[in-house]
Design an enzyme around this catalytic site. Structure first.
Site, PDB file in Angstrom:
ATOM      1  N   TYR A 122      10.704   4.231   1.929  1.00 32.43           N
ATOM      2  CA  TYR A 122      11.501   3.239   2.657  1.00 32.43           C
ATOM      3  C   TYR A 122      12.989   3.305   2.321  1.00 32.43           C
ATOM      4  CZ  TYR A 122       7.629   0.826   4.936  1.00 32.43           C
ATOM      5  OH  TYR A 122       6.581   0.512   5.752  1.00 32.43           O
TER       6      TYR A 122
ATOM      7  N   ASP B 160       0.801  -1.228   0.000  1.00 30.67           N
ATOM      8  CA  ASP B 160       0.000   0.000   0.000  1.00 30.67           C
ATOM      9  C   ASP B 160       0.836   1.282   0.000  1.00 30.67           C
ATOM     10  OD1 ASP B 160       1.028   0.118   2.536  1.00 30.67           O
ATOM     11  OD2 ASP B 160      -0.895   0.363   3.536  1.00 30.67           O
TER      12      ASP B 160
HETATM   13  P1  NAD Z   1      -1.566  -8.002  13.655  1.00 28.42           P
HETATM   14  O1  NAD Z   1      -0.531  -8.692  14.468  1.00 28.42           O
HETATM   15  O2  NAD Z   1      -2.519  -7.091  14.290  1.00 28.42           O
HETATM   16  O3  NAD Z   1      -2.431  -9.105  12.890  1.00 28.42           O
HETATM   17  C1  NAD Z   1      -1.922 -10.223  12.282  1.00 28.42           C
HETATM   18  C2  NAD Z   1      -2.763 -11.443  12.638  1.00 28.42           C
HETATM   19  O4  NAD Z   1      -2.197 -12.560  11.955  1.00 28.42           O
HETATM   20  C3  NAD Z   1      -2.776 -11.807  14.132  1.00 28.42           C
HETATM   21  O5  NAD Z   1      -4.088 -11.856  14.618  1.00 28.42           O
HETATM   22  C4  NAD Z   1      -2.106 -13.186  14.164  1.00 28.42           C
HETATM   23  O6  NAD Z   1      -2.636 -14.034  15.146  1.00 28.42           O
HETATM   24  C5  NAD Z   1      -2.380 -13.701  12.771  1.00 28.42           C
HETATM   25  N1  NAD Z   1      -1.508 -14.778  12.331  1.00 28.42           N
HETATM   26  C6  NAD Z   1      -0.181 -14.923  12.546  1.00 28.42           C
HETATM   27  N2  NAD Z   1       0.257 -16.053  11.980  1.00 28.42           N
HETATM   28  C7  NAD Z   1      -0.810 -16.658  11.399  1.00 28.42           C
HETATM   29  C8  NAD Z   1      -0.981 -17.865  10.671  1.00 28.42           C
HETATM   30  N3  NAD Z   1       0.046 -18.680  10.410  1.00 28.42           N
HETATM   31  N4  NAD Z   1      -2.231 -18.172  10.231  1.00 28.42           N
HETATM   32  C9  NAD Z   1      -3.269 -17.352  10.475  1.00 28.42           C
HETATM   33  N5  NAD Z   1      -3.158 -16.202  11.171  1.00 28.42           N
HETATM   34  C10 NAD Z   1      -1.936 -15.847  11.623  1.00 28.42           C
HETATM   35  O7  NAD Z   1      -0.781  -7.253  12.491  1.00 28.42           O
HETATM   36  P2  NAD Z   1      -1.158  -5.960  11.640  1.00 28.42           P
HETATM   37  O8  NAD Z   1      -0.349  -4.832  12.088  1.00 28.42           O
HETATM   38  O9  NAD Z   1      -2.593  -5.782  11.569  1.00 28.42           O
HETATM   39  O10 NAD Z   1      -0.573  -6.348  10.224  1.00 28.42           O
HETATM   40  C11 NAD Z   1      -0.970  -7.482   9.516  1.00 28.42           C
HETATM   41  C12 NAD Z   1      -0.065  -7.723   8.347  1.00 28.42           C
HETATM   42  O11 NAD Z   1      -0.317  -6.801   7.308  1.00 28.42           O
HETATM   43  C13 NAD Z   1       1.419  -7.576   8.657  1.00 28.42           C
HETATM   44  O12 NAD Z   1       2.138  -8.565   7.939  1.00 28.42           O
HETATM   45  C14 NAD Z   1       1.747  -6.212   8.128  1.00 28.42           C
HETATM   46  O13 NAD Z   1       3.108  -6.075   7.880  1.00 28.42           O
HETATM   47  C15 NAD Z   1       0.922  -6.245   6.888  1.00 28.42           C
HETATM   48  N6  NAD Z   1       0.673  -4.959   6.209  1.00 28.42           N
HETATM   49  C16 NAD Z   1       1.111  -4.864   4.952  1.00 28.42           C
HETATM   50  C17 NAD Z   1       0.895  -3.731   4.224  1.00 28.42           C
HETATM   51  C18 NAD Z   1       1.464  -3.654   2.841  1.00 28.42           C
HETATM   52  O14 NAD Z   1       1.670  -2.612   2.315  1.00 28.42           O
HETATM   53  N7  NAD Z   1       1.818  -4.757   2.200  1.00 28.42           N
HETATM   54  C19 NAD Z   1       0.206  -2.667   4.799  1.00 28.42           C
HETATM   55  C20 NAD Z   1      -0.239  -2.772   6.118  1.00 28.42           C
HETATM   56  C21 NAD Z   1      -0.005  -3.959   6.805  1.00 28.42           C
HETATM   57  C1  G6P Z   2       3.117   0.847   5.142  1.00 28.44           C
HETATM   58  C2  G6P Z   2       3.785  -0.274   4.416  1.00 28.44           C
HETATM   59  C3  G6P Z   2       3.431  -1.580   5.044  1.00 28.44           C
HETATM   60  C4  G6P Z   2       3.796  -1.572   6.518  1.00 28.44           C
HETATM   61  C5  G6P Z   2       3.116  -0.423   7.197  1.00 28.44           C
HETATM   62  C6  G6P Z   2       3.616  -0.290   8.615  1.00 28.44           C
HETATM   63  O1  G6P Z   2       1.747   0.809   4.956  1.00 28.44           O
HETATM   64  O2  G6P Z   2       3.461  -0.324   3.060  1.00 28.44           O
HETATM   65  O3  G6P Z   2       4.090  -2.601   4.370  1.00 28.44           O
HETATM   66  O4  G6P Z   2       3.405  -2.770   7.138  1.00 28.44           O
HETATM   67  O5  G6P Z   2       3.394   0.769   6.526  1.00 28.44           O
HETATM   68  O6  G6P Z   2       2.835   0.643   9.265  1.00 28.44           O
HETATM   69  P1  G6P Z   2       2.747   0.697  10.853  1.00 28.44           P
HETATM   70  O7  G6P Z   2       1.716   1.737  11.088  1.00 28.44           O
HETATM   71  O8  G6P Z   2       2.309  -0.680  11.295  1.00 28.44           O
HETATM   72  O9  G6P Z   2       4.102   1.038  11.312  1.00 28.44           O
HETATM   73 MN    MN Z   3       4.214  -2.289   2.171  1.00 31.39          MN
END
Ligand code: NAD
Ligand code: G6P
Ligand code: MN
Length: 441
Positions: free
Chosen positions: A264, A170
């Site tokens: 980043y 994102d």
């Molecule tokens: P979070 O810890 O609140 O939620 C993650 C959930 O995943 C937890 O409830 C955990 O129990 C669950 N989980 C862990 N291992 C698992 C498995 N093997 N099977 C099923 N469930 C499992 O984390 P968050 O801050 O909400 O972020 C979630 C994910 O989204 C992270 O990987 C974060 O880096 C990612 N993210 C990515 C982007 C992006 O740009 N690609 C943007 C925002 C968040």
């Molecule tokens: C951006 C990135 C994600 C990352 C997030 C972390 O959205 O694209 O990959 O997980 O920032 O944000 P946070 O608020 O969890 O530091």
């Molecule tokens: Mn990202």
């Protein structure tokens, strides 16, 4: 119109309520018949699941909703899996950030040693959910944004090459919104050219649909202010530490003013500054636990206590609507142009075919078709080659259980000053991750 059956993997994620509400908001563009939350932490997910059940009864009574930790229940009869798992949860993100900082090295969720440690945990979790999906719904597509997306994408390429997994981030979406504010346009009016790796790339063009180029105008602004704009793009990226990141893009641009940088890149180009401005006892994980995580789970508790979500504290995560665009591109063959993390295969002409790169793609019902970005200059190419080799070494280390390769990965990371520091960090990371990583020899 067809109605879709969706599973959200990582149902207990801090982003789940915002994304569910965003999907409700978009129900005409993306109608759902069923929504299931899946997580392997029953207790955490139930807190959000119970609250969302109340909300959905009020706002979408026809939508079949459930939450479960049973893979068969979760993944049977699904068209899409939205995946946002965090293996090790916030407790381990905190370790990823604090361990390197103790050695004077960047402590970050996806960059440097923290990202490598997280990658070694995520691969297992990702393979697990991909296998569930393929077993119970072989035609299902996974829209994955679980991090570290670069390492996850490389692991998918090597270990599950035929899986229908689309990796997306994102950050370029959010930054494009900022650019659109700078030039007073709507983001959907803009079309970009971009090349790089995930969390490691550059915009080479930002045009409107008539072909008018805005990169010079944006560059002028970023040279002074970074991507700092006054308008709220989304709640998450408005936190003070994120504002610092948007602002720092100014200094990243200064090194290489030709293209507009991904935020980043600051961790690779200004690691000394970033370490000096980090508090090793209070990192972003602590901010998020006290901030977003606390707010989301408090809101859930309140909804459950009141028995209603009317005036409840869940907020629509509008900035995540690109996930609906992606699902629609697959479902309705819309040929949406989006940045995706895909196997290079010539998209960047002078970069290895088998590198997972982030480039604009046209997405239709067979998945993404990368658009050729031509040759890139040697400065960016060299930085990218160093970083992509780190990512490949991590995946090789995971598969082979190789201490040596993981040590090399850490040593090669631009964020780490020497092989000795790399080894010291690695030994601490192994200890902290013993419940998650494969054993290394
Ligand atoms: P979070 O810890 O609140 O939620 C993650 C959930 O995943 C937890 O409830 C955990 O129990 C669950 N989980 C862990 N291992 C698992 C498995 N093997 N099977 C099923 N469930 C499992 O984390 P968050 O801050 O909400 O972020 C979630 C994910 O989204 C992270 O990987 C974060 O880096 C990612 N993210 C990515 C982007 C992006 O740009 N690609 C943007 C925002 C968040
Ligand atoms: C951006 C990135 C994600 C990352 C997030 C972390 O959205 O694209 O990959 O997980 O920032 O944000 P946070 O608020 O969890 O530091
Ligand atoms: Mn990202």
């Amino acid at each position: 119109m067809k109605k879709f059956s969706v599973v959200i993997a990582g149902g207990g994620s801090t982003f789940t309520p915002g994304i569910v509400m965003m999907m409700l908001e978009n129900h005409e563009r993306f109608p759902m018949r069923e929504l299931v939350l899946y997580d392997n932490d029953e207790e955490r997910q139930a807190k959000l699941g119970e609250a969302l059940e109340i909300l959905l009864k009020e706002q979408a009574p026809d939508l079949k909703f459930s939450y479960t930790t049973d893979p068969e229940e979760a993944f049977t009869d699904k068209d899409f899996c939205m995946a946002h798992i965090r293996v090790g949860k916030y407790a381990m993100r905190e370790q990823d950030e604090k361990i390197p900082l103790r050695h004077g090295v960047i402590g970050q969720e996806t960059c440097g040693p923290g990202g490598i440690a997280y990658g070694m945990r995520s691969i297992t979790g990702m393979l697990e959910i991909i296998d569930h999906m393929e077993k119970y719904s072989p035609d299902c597509w996974m829209l994955n944004y679980s991090n570290p997306a670069a390492i996850v994408a490389e692991a998918c390429r090597v270990l599950r090459p035929d899986a229908k997994v689309l990796n997306i981030c994102d950050m370029p979406v959010g930054t494009l919104r900022r650019m659109s504010q700078i030039i007073d346009k709507k983001p959907e009016e803009l079309e970009v050219r971009y090349f790089g790796l995930n969390h490691f790339g550059w915009w080479t063009s930002v045009k409107d649909k008539e072909g008018q180029e805005y990169i010079d105008q944006i560059r002028e602004y970023v040279a002074e202010n970074g991507y700092l704009t006054q308008v709220e793009v989304d709640k998450q990226h408005m936190d003070a530490s994120w504002q610092e990141t948007h602002k720092k893009a100014r200094d990243v641009l200064a090194v290489n003013p030709r293209y507009l940088p991904n935020t980043y890149l600051k961790y690779y180009l200004y690691p000394d500054y970033e370490v000096a401005h980090s508090d090793p006892d209070h990192t972003r994980a602590n901010e998020v636990m006290a901030g977003r995580e606390n707010e989301v789970f408090t809101a859930a508790r309140t909804i459950i206590e009141k028995g209603t979500a009317v005036d409840g504290g869940f907020h629509i995560d509008n900035h995540a609507s690109f996930i609906v665009d992606l699902a629609r591109a697959i479902a309705f063959n819309t040929h949406e142009r989006m940045l995706m993390i895909v196997e290079n295969n010539g998209a960047i002409a002078n970069f290895p075919d088998d590198a997972m790169v982030e480039v604009p793609c046209i997405v239709g019902n067979d998945g993404p078709e990368p658009l050729a970005q031509g040759k890139i200059p040697s400065f960016e190419q060299a930085l990218m080659f160093q970083q992509v080799t780190v990512e490949k070494l991590v995946v090789e280390a995971y598969i082979e259980g190789s201490y040596q390769k993981l040590w090399q990965a850490l040593t090669l990371s631009k964020t780490v000053p020497s092989a000795q520091v790399a080894k010291d960090i690695l030994d601490d990371l192994i200890e902290a991750n013993k419940d998650f990583w494969p054993e290394l020899q």
